[in-house]
Structures are given as C-alpha cells and as structure tokens.
Scaffold this active site. Structure first.
Site, PDB file in Angstrom:
ATOM      1  N   SER A 142     -27.446  50.652 -46.936  1.00 12.30           N
ATOM      2  CA  SER A 142     -26.687  51.837 -47.304  1.00 12.30           C
ATOM      3  C   SER A 142     -26.104  52.512 -46.056  1.00 12.30           C
ATOM      4  O   SER A 142     -25.375  51.881 -45.301  1.00 12.30           O
ATOM      5  CB  SER A 142     -27.575  52.778 -48.121  1.00 12.30           C
ATOM      6  OG  SER A 142     -26.810  53.733 -48.816  1.00 12.30           O
ATOM      7  N   GLU A 237     -22.082  49.025 -58.021  1.00  9.23           N
ATOM      8  CA  GLU A 237     -22.261  50.171 -57.121  1.00  9.23           C
ATOM      9  C   GLU A 237     -20.923  50.665 -56.588  1.00  9.23           C
ATOM     10  O   GLU A 237     -19.953  49.905 -56.474  1.00  9.23           O
ATOM     11  CB  GLU A 237     -23.196  49.829 -55.973  1.00  9.23           C
ATOM     12  CG  GLU A 237     -22.734  48.749 -55.028  1.00  9.23           C
ATOM     13  CD  GLU A 237     -23.627  48.670 -53.788  1.00  9.23           C
ATOM     14  OE1 GLU A 237     -23.752  49.701 -53.097  1.00  9.23           O
ATOM     15  OE2 GLU A 237     -24.212  47.600 -53.541  1.00  9.23           O
ATOM     16  N   HIS A 268     -26.902  49.596 -56.580  1.00 13.00           N
ATOM     17  CA  HIS A 268     -26.912  49.829 -55.137  1.00 13.00           C
ATOM     18  C   HIS A 268     -28.291  49.529 -54.554  1.00 13.00           C
ATOM     19  O   HIS A 268     -29.318  49.867 -55.150  1.00 13.00           O
ATOM     20  CB  HIS A 268     -26.541  51.293 -54.868  1.00 13.00           C
ATOM     21  CG  HIS A 268     -26.690  51.720 -53.443  1.00 13.00           C
ATOM     22  ND1 HIS A 268     -25.837  51.306 -52.450  1.00 13.00           N
ATOM     23  CD2 HIS A 268     -27.606  52.524 -52.837  1.00 13.00           C
ATOM     24  CE1 HIS A 268     -26.211  51.828 -51.301  1.00 13.00           C
ATOM     25  NE2 HIS A 268     -27.278  52.575 -51.503  1.00 13.00           N
TER      26      HIS A 268
END
Length: 292
Positions: A142, A237, A268
């Site tokens: 991320s 995502e 995600h």
C-alpha cells in the site's frame, strides 16, 4: 476466489469498514504496539535498533541466502503497522529463511514526506553497512509500496550502491492525487479503502507539496533502471488502474522489468490476509526473491 476471501469482503461491506478506516485517518491511533518485540514468535532471532529515533526490527535466520529484505508497511502514511505486517515478516523469515528488516518510518500528520524519505534513505544506508556484500531488496504494501518505489528512484538518481536488484510492491499507492479517471469505477468494489480518506491522508503527508511530486507519487517518476519488480494487486481495489499504468510504463523502460500478479476479484492488500490465495502469493514473492 476462496470462500474465506469472499466472506471476508462481504463482512467488510456489512460493517461499513471503509467508514471505520475513514475515521482512523482523521484521528490515527498511536502506540498500537502491534510491532512490539514481545508480539513476535519467540523462536525468531530478533534485533531492534533505531534511525533518527524511529524503530527498526530485523529478523535474520542466518541462512546461506546472501540477501536482506527492507520492509515498508502500509497505512496511507498515517496509520501504524498492524499484526498482518508482523505476520508477513514472520512467514518470510520462518518458512523461507529470508532476512528482513521492518522500518517504522515517520507518519503524518506529525511528519511530512521530507522527513520520511530522509529516514528511509538513512535506514537503507545503515542496513547496507550492517550487511556488507548482501543484496538488498525493497518490499512494501500500500503506502509502503509507493514509498519503496519512491526510494528506489532516489537510490538510482543518487547513484547509491548497493542498488536493489529486485523489489516487491504489494497493492502500492502510486499516485496520491488519486486523479486516474478510472478510479470511480473501482471505488464501489473496494471494501477497504475510502477515496475521501485517502485524499485527506495524502494532503497531510504532502504538507502542501504538489501531490504529483515523484517523492509522493512515484508513478510520475522516471521508470528506467529500476531493476526487476514484482507487483501484486487486487482486481477489486481503487489502486488497480494505477497499477496497470505502472506496468505499462515499466514495460517500456530500459533497465527495468515488471511481473504483475493480479488477484482476480480480490481486495486491496489481499496477500497480507490469511486466505488460500495469500499463501500462493507469498510463495510467489519468496520464489521471486530467491531465484538466481
């Protein structure tokens, strides 16, 4: 998609998890202690140290593998690491014999990207000093994936050696401006990430800087001579469109290559969670690092 992964995403939707995350971005929890030494499995050789007052945790199984992973965690540059990040470290060290160092880099709103980039660069240099002759690899999920790619570009631009021959990006946040026109098509599919909250977190981390600065959004940086990259992303995502764009940019860049591993119907950061699919993903990650 496995039953576990499907049910997990349904539960996230039912409890309104994106709104929970949104509130955390507005008031980020601190001192969560997920990465305290005593939370790690007792049989792992653990060492803690610090750079500019920020904690690093190393696990070194002392195998014959001459390499060391440097791990940047996700959390929109504003949330601390979680038990899922600790779990990934433990699996890579225990099951695959990989040495790995976690960098607890500075977070917004207390700090902005200038401080964070400075700390991770110093951490990289110190890890290289402590592991002479070892190949260093960057890995991040991320926001940590975006940070890894930004650092990779900094290392190349400054001619710093050793340079990572391989890097792993897990659902990376590549463009903090969130300006990809396809993002609205994926927003309703993503049960983890609130776009509104991401934009707020980005502004806190940027501290007034242009969000398209490559130190913030590496998607706008030079993609040449970055070595080999392995990219994981979920087809459900909000970062998926930017991941596709990154793949296209790197595929045409000299000195760089990328392999994209897409989780169909997955969320995600899916590789971080205890699904059947994540086990295969982690195995793929380890094989990528261990391959000659």
């Amino acid at each position: 998609m496995s039953i576990g992964a499907s049910l997990f995403q349904i539960v996230l939707r039912l409890i309104g998890f994106r709104e929970i995350v949104n509130r955390q971005f507005q008031n980020p929890p601190r001192n969560t202690r997920a990465m305290d030494n005593d939370k790690f499995q007792k049989d792992l050789p653990l060492q803690s140290w610090s750079i500019q007052g920020f904690k690093l945790i190393s696990i070194d199984p002392k195998t014959s593998i001459n390499g060391h992973l440097i791990f940047f965690h996700g959390g929109a540059y504003i949330i601390e690491a979680s038990s899922f990040h600790r779990r990934l470290m433990e699996i890579l060290a225990r099951d695959y014999g990989l040495a790995i160092t976690f960098v607890d880099y500075p977070k917004a709103p207390e700090h902005t990207f200038q401080t964070t980039i400075g700390v991770v660069l110093d951490a990289y240099l110190e890890i290289a000093r402590r592991n002479p002759g070892a190949d260093l690899y960057l890995i991040g999920d991320s926001a940590g994936g975006g940070l890894a790619l930004s650092l990779l570009q900094v290392l190349r631009d400054r001619g710093i050696t050793p340079f990572p021959p391989k890097s792993v990006l897990i659902s990376p946040w590549l463009d903090l401006s969130m300006s990809n026109e396809l993002i609205p098509e994926y927003e309703h599919k993503d049960q983890l990430l609130p776009v509104e909250g991401l934009i707020y977190a980005a502004e806190q981390y940027a501290g007034g800087e242009d969000l398209k600065n490559p130190l913030l959004s590496p998607l706008y940086g030079d993609m040449t001579d970055l070595g080999s990259l392995l990219l994981f992303c979920g087809a459900n995502e909000v970062f998926y469109p930017d991941c596709v764009e990154l793949t296209q940019k790197i595929s045409g860049s000299p000195g760089s290559s990328i392999e994209c591993y897409i989780g169909e119907n997955m969320m995600h950061d899916w590789i971080m969670f205890p699904f059947r699919e994540s086990r295969a993903g982690i195995r793929k990650l380890a094989q990528f690092i261990l391959a000659e």
